[in-house]
Structures are given as C-alpha cells and as structure tokens.
Design a protein around this motif. Sequence first.
Motif, PDB file in Angstrom:
ATOM      1  N   UNK A   1       0.826  -1.208   0.000  1.00  0.00           N
ATOM      2  CA  UNK A   1       0.000   0.000   0.000  1.00  0.00           C
ATOM      3  C   UNK A   1       0.860   1.258   0.000  1.00  0.00           C
ATOM      4  N   UNK A   2       0.302   2.316  -0.541  1.00  0.00           N
ATOM      5  CA  UNK A   2       0.997   3.608  -0.583  1.00  0.00           C
ATOM      6  C   UNK A   2       0.519   4.475   0.576  1.00  0.00           C
ATOM      7  N   UNK A   3       1.457   5.066   1.272  1.00  0.00           N
ATOM      8  CA  UNK A   3       1.110   5.972   2.369  1.00  0.00           C
ATOM      9  C   UNK A   3       0.995   7.381   1.791  1.00  0.00           C
ATOM     10  N   UNK A   4      -0.209   7.743   1.438  1.00  0.00           N
ATOM     11  CA  UNK A   4      -0.456   9.040   0.818  1.00  0.00           C
ATOM     12  C   UNK A   4      -1.762   9.596   1.380  1.00  0.00           C
ATOM     13  N   UNK A   5      -1.684  10.815   1.919  1.00  0.00           N
ATOM     14  CA  UNK A   5      -2.843  11.432   2.557  1.00  0.00           C
ATOM     15  C   UNK A   5      -3.229  12.699   1.800  1.00  0.00           C
ATOM     16  N   UNK A   6      -4.513  13.036   1.859  1.00  0.00           N
ATOM     17  CA  UNK A   6      -4.975  14.220   1.159  1.00  0.00           C
ATOM     18  C   UNK A   6      -6.172  14.813   1.890  1.00  0.00           C
ATOM     19  N   UNK A   7      -6.411  16.105   1.673  1.00  0.00           N
ATOM     20  CA  UNK A   7      -7.598  16.755   2.198  1.00  0.00           C
ATOM     21  C   UNK A   7      -7.359  17.528   3.483  1.00  0.00           C
ATOM     22  N   UNK A   8      -8.169  18.575   3.680  1.00  0.00           N
ATOM     23  CA  UNK A   8      -8.101  19.355   4.916  1.00  0.00           C
ATOM     24  C   UNK A   8      -8.435  18.463   6.107  1.00  0.00           C
ATOM     25  N   UNK A   9      -9.514  17.669   5.998  1.00  0.00           N
ATOM     26  CA  UNK A   9      -9.710  16.545   6.910  1.00  0.00           C
ATOM     27  C   UNK A   9      -8.950  15.398   6.273  1.00  0.00           C
ATOM     28  N   UNK A  10      -7.758  15.148   6.765  1.00  0.00           N
ATOM     29  CA  UNK A  10      -6.798  14.295   6.063  1.00  0.00           C
ATOM     30  C   UNK A  10      -7.162  12.819   6.195  1.00  0.00           C
ATOM     31  N   UNK A  11      -7.154  12.132   5.090  1.00  0.00           N
ATOM     32  CA  UNK A  11      -7.453  10.706   5.075  1.00  0.00           C
ATOM     33  C   UNK A  11      -6.555  10.031   4.047  1.00  0.00           C
ATOM     34  N   UNK A  12      -6.234   8.756   4.259  1.00  0.00           N
ATOM     35  CA  UNK A  12      -5.360   8.080   3.301  1.00  0.00           C
ATOM     36  C   UNK A  12      -6.055   7.890   1.963  1.00  0.00           C
ATOM     37  N   UNK A  13      -5.272   7.912   0.900  1.00  0.00           N
ATOM     38  CA  UNK A  13      -5.813   7.614  -0.418  1.00  0.00           C
ATOM     39  C   UNK A  13      -6.357   6.186  -0.412  1.00  0.00           C
ATOM     40  N   UNK A  14      -7.375   5.905  -1.226  1.00  0.00           N
ATOM     41  CA  UNK A  14      -7.989   4.571  -1.212  1.00  0.00           C
ATOM     42  C   UNK A  14      -6.952   3.452  -1.371  1.00  0.00           C
ATOM     43  N   UNK A  15      -7.115   2.414  -0.582  1.00  0.00           N
ATOM     44  CA  UNK A  15      -6.243   1.251  -0.662  1.00  0.00           C
ATOM     45  C   UNK A  15      -7.065   0.013  -0.324  1.00  0.00           C
ATOM     46  N   UNK A  16      -6.588  -1.130  -0.766  1.00  0.00           N
ATOM     47  CA  UNK A  16      -7.276  -2.390  -0.506  1.00  0.00           C
ATOM     48  C   UNK A  16      -6.494  -3.211   0.513  1.00  0.00           C
ATOM     49  N   UNK A  17      -7.225  -4.004   1.275  1.00  0.00           N
ATOM     50  CA  UNK A  17      -6.606  -4.954   2.193  1.00  0.00           C
ATOM     51  C   UNK A  17      -7.558  -6.120   2.375  1.00  0.00           C
ATOM     52  N   UNK A  18      -7.124  -7.111   3.112  1.00  0.00           N
ATOM     53  CA  UNK A  18      -7.973  -8.269   3.399  1.00  0.00           C
ATOM     54  C   UNK A  18      -8.228  -8.349   4.909  1.00  0.00           C
ATOM     55  N   UNK A  19      -9.473  -8.545   5.251  1.00  0.00           N
ATOM     56  CA  UNK A  19      -9.870  -8.764   6.641  1.00  0.00           C
ATOM     57  C   UNK A  19     -10.500 -10.152   6.718  1.00  0.00           C
ATOM     58  N   UNK A  20      -9.819 -11.072   7.388  1.00  0.00           N
ATOM     59  CA  UNK A  20     -10.295 -12.442   7.504  1.00  0.00           C
ATOM     60  C   UNK A  20     -10.493 -12.773   8.980  1.00  0.00           C
ATOM     61  N   UNK A  21     -11.630 -13.360   9.355  1.00  0.00           N
ATOM     62  CA  UNK A  21     -11.804 -13.767  10.754  1.00  0.00           C
ATOM     63  C   UNK A  21     -10.644 -14.637  11.207  1.00  0.00           C
ATOM     64  N   UNK A  22     -10.154 -14.376  12.396  1.00  0.00           N
ATOM     65  CA  UNK A  22      -8.954 -15.075  12.890  1.00  0.00           C
ATOM     66  C   UNK A  22      -9.215 -16.572  13.049  1.00  0.00           C
ATOM     67  N   UNK A  23     -10.408 -16.927  13.442  1.00  0.00           N
ATOM     68  CA  UNK A  23     -10.770 -18.330  13.646  1.00  0.00           C
ATOM     69  C   UNK A  23     -12.239 -18.502  13.285  1.00  0.00           C
ATOM     70  N   UNK A  24     -12.675 -19.753  13.242  1.00  0.00           N
ATOM     71  CA  UNK A  24     -14.095 -20.041  13.038  1.00  0.00           C
ATOM     72  C   UNK A  24     -14.914 -19.427  14.157  1.00  0.00           C
ATOM     73  N   UNK A  25     -14.376 -19.510  15.388  1.00  0.00           N
ATOM     74  CA  UNK A  25     -15.078 -18.953  16.535  1.00  0.00           C
ATOM     75  C   UNK A  25     -15.188 -17.439  16.449  1.00  0.00           C
ATOM     76  N   UNK A  26     -14.157 -16.785  15.900  1.00  0.00           N
ATOM     77  CA  UNK A  26     -14.222 -15.334  15.715  1.00  0.00           C
ATOM     78  C   UNK A  26     -15.323 -14.970  14.726  1.00  0.00           C
TER      79      UNK A  26
END
Length: 554
Positions: free
Chosen positions: A522-547
């Motif tokens: 991912x690229x660390x790039x921020x923009x805006x007066x209310x600063x937020x990172x530029x759009x990026x993708x990631x994966x969020x996977x439950x840690x376990x079946x129980x999670x």
Amino acid sequence: MDSSRILLPLDALSTLAGLYFIYHLFWRHFSKQPARAPLAPGPLGWPVVGNAFRLPQVKHWLTYHRWSKTYGDVLRLTSYGETTIILGSARAASDLLDRRGIIYSDRPPSALAGEIVGWNHGLGYARFSPSASAPIAKPSATSPYPIYSDARFRALRKLFHNTIGPRASTRADLSAMQDRARGKLLRQLLDAGQLDANGTDFGDTIRQASGSLILLLTYGYEVADTGHDPLVQIVEDAMAGFSRASDPDAFWVDRWPILKYLPPWFPGATFHKAARRMRHDREQLYDVPFAYVREKLRQDEASPSIVSDFLSANKSSGEGSSAEEDLIKAAAADFLYASRKTPSSLLSFLLAMLLYPDVQRRAQAELDAVLGPPSSDGGCRLPAVSDRDNLPYLSALVKEVWRWNPSVPLGLAHRVTQDDIYRGFLIPEGATIYANIWAILHDEATYPSPSTFQPERFLDANGKLRPLSKTDDPGWVAFGFGRRICPGMFLAENSVFLYIASILYVYDISKARDVDGSEVEPEVEYTGFISHPMPFKCRLLPRTKEANELICRY
C-alpha cells in the motif's frame, strides 16, 4: 443588449475593487506601525503581496513544517497585508492557545465557509471575543444566539459538554449505542470482505458505520444495514463541502471578502457555483434529519436522541423558538463534523497494520491474554472501553494512530483579538493563528523516528503506559488547543478505541493480492483538509471459526 449597460457595472466594480485594495493595503501597513517589538521571522515576501505566491495549495502543514525548521516555531507569513502565524511546537501552541486563550479563541472572518455557505451557524466558525474592539453581534430578546456572538459560542459549547463531554460519554445509553454501531461495523466488514478474496477497499464501509453511531446518537436514526443510505449521503456531501470550504487559501474570496459581492457571471467569480452547491448540502444537513425527528415525534415513534430530547422538552414546557431550533440544528451538524476524525483514524489504523504486522500480532496477543481467544462455547465477548486499563499496548497503539497521521493536521484557524508579545515578538491584533498539529506530532525531540508507527514509544520499561502531559499526549494534541479543542474528543477517543480493539480481536489484517497472488504494497499518501489516506485495498479475515461466529452473534 446595449453594451454600455454592461460596461457601467463592470467599471464600477473594478473601481470599487481598486479602492478597496488601496484602503486595505494602507490600513494594514501604515495605520498601525508596531514600534514596541519586532515581528516574528518568516520567509521573505514581495512588497504588497507578501508571501502570497509562495503559499502552498495542498498539504500546507508540510510546507509550514519545513519553513519552521528554518525560521522557528513561531512563523510569520503575510499575504496582501494579512498576517498569519504558524505555531510549530507544542510549547508555543500551548503557551498562546491554552494559557492565553482568552485572546486567542476567536475565529477569523470566513467569507466563503462562514458567510456564503453558512457554517457560521455552528461551533466551528462561532466567534469568541471578549475584546471590545472585536465587531461581534450582541444578544437581544428576539435573537438570544445571533451569528458571530459570544453567547452563541458558549451555548454551543454547553450543548456539546452536556451531551458528549467527558462525563456524558460514559453514560450507559451512549455505551449501548456504541456497542450497536460496533457490531454493525464488524458485520459489514465481513460482508464487504467477501466480495473479493484478493482485497477490498473498506473506506465506504467504515464511513457508513462511523456515521451510523453519530446519526443514532443525534437523531435516533438507524442506518440501513445494506445498500445506499440517503441520510448518510447527505452527511458525506455536506462534510466534503465543509472540508473544501475550510481549506486555507482554496478560494480568493477569503483573502478579499469584497469579491463576495461580484455577480456569478463576473469573470473569475466561479466560487459562486461551488458555494451554491456547498450551501445546499449544508442546508440539507441542517433540515432533513431535523424534519425526520419532528415527523417521528408526531407519529410517537421517535427513538431517544439529542434532537428528540430537545424537541420533546421544549414542547412540554411550551418553549422553543426559531433561534433555539437553529442552535440545535447547528449543534447537531457539529456533532457530525466532530465524528469525521473516526473514519480517517480507522483507515490510518488499517494502513498501519498492513505496514507493521508485528504491531498487529502484539496487540492481538495482549487482547487474547486479557479476554481469552475467541471460543466456540459462547463465553467470550468483544472488548469494552472498560478494558482499556488492562490493555496498555493497545492503548498505546491508539495514541500512535492519532499521532502518525492526524485527521486534521492544521486544524481550524484562531484569531488574536489584541496585540500580544510572545518571546519578544509582536503578534498583531487580527492575525490568523494556526497550530501545526502535524508538525507537533512529528517533532523528533518528542517522538524519535516520527514517520515510524511505534506504539511502544508510549510505554515504560515495564510495558505500562507512561505518564504524559497534555502537550505530549496525541490523544489531546490531535484534537486542538484551548477553548477551540474539539468538543467531540471524548466520544471519538472511546469509539476509536472500541473499534480498533474489536477489529484486532476478531480479524487478521493483511495486504491485498494481485492477479498473480503477490502482495500489493500500500501507498502511504494522505490528502484533504480533513486528512485521510488515499484509497487502498486490504484483506480482513476472521482469525478463527469462533471469531466468525462471534462477529455474526453481534
């Protein structure tokens, strides 16, 4: 059409603009000759225009930080006779905005955001000035909270304190709302992540969930679990306009307020078109959710909320005026602005976890040690704000999120209401003052290797949180200084802690993959007066079946 009928107003406007320029120049430069102290240092400017052509158009805080390294942490800039002071250290910001806040808590007039768009109804642009020389409105029997008045500022601050202040933020009903919003966020992240196994941009999901809490608290409005929500869109449009209108030097009309009198067809007066759109969005934000609560009350179906409580109380007491309703509309919209730090901070958190996986693993290990890992017996639970004292590393991680890339790196401007002397330098009455929050939180003397995401900087040798002064604590500095500190900070701090702890407890955060299965950096790039990172993708996977089961249970 007779061309002479067009030329006359053009000539008149040109003459008016020229006279205003001459008056403004001479008044600023020659009517008050400060002889008792030198002015603060800053980059050399040109005659008349000063530093106008050197001022940055984007990421002002970075340029100001660089200049402060050369000229000092009290940096003076000029533009067409206007003086701006940039405070580049925690000490300077606290000395002036905290300790001398009585004269540093006013706002400079804002032609676009304040007057034309109408954000001067709310706390962000409300005036505060005990100085007799400051031209602010006076309360009256017919107008108890006039625009640009101390009375309005104080009334809005009181509303914030009573509803989401330090004590109010611990109320059981508010905690229950936070739990509901947290559960919705975790489920929506799960649904969004299933759309693409290689990675997802979770920005919209996080913004929707963040807005869900504040809309529930403010209006009793329940955001739809799926699909596009019209009220959330109203909030997003209005806040985007606020951010754009508040950006320093984005519009010439803020430097030359007389330009607001130019007709929309006049060459160069394109700001009128942008302002019309922003004003419409701001009015929608004020009126649509307020009307929703009114209608729900009429149908006896209103959920408890700040606005419904206000309307019910005034109805039962026979009180309530258009001035009071205008005040609660403005305060409700301010609550939504105050919540804007949450999605920016959560996206920064996800970005940091992609870049620093060891931090993620250490925080998860601490959560498991305190709560126990997610299990199938149904006995486990999600983290609570009350667990914070037992989670020092996670608490340090949240502080580092505030510090690493602050959501409002420059903050809104202050205005000094009388001449002041600081460190032997004159800060002239009427000067615009900015605390460079980004520079303060990247001061190498306080935060070594400031570009590195390093939560342990806030821990002692025993792994406990170090005692921090307010000026060293990002949990304070990131929200501003003095009477203008963000009044939603306590709600935001609790919400961000709760969301981050919960995401880490049930999800593993990893980098997106390309079509070949390779990780995407991912690229660390921020923009805006209310600063937020530029759009990026990631994966969020439950840690376990129980999670996964725990997510679905909530």
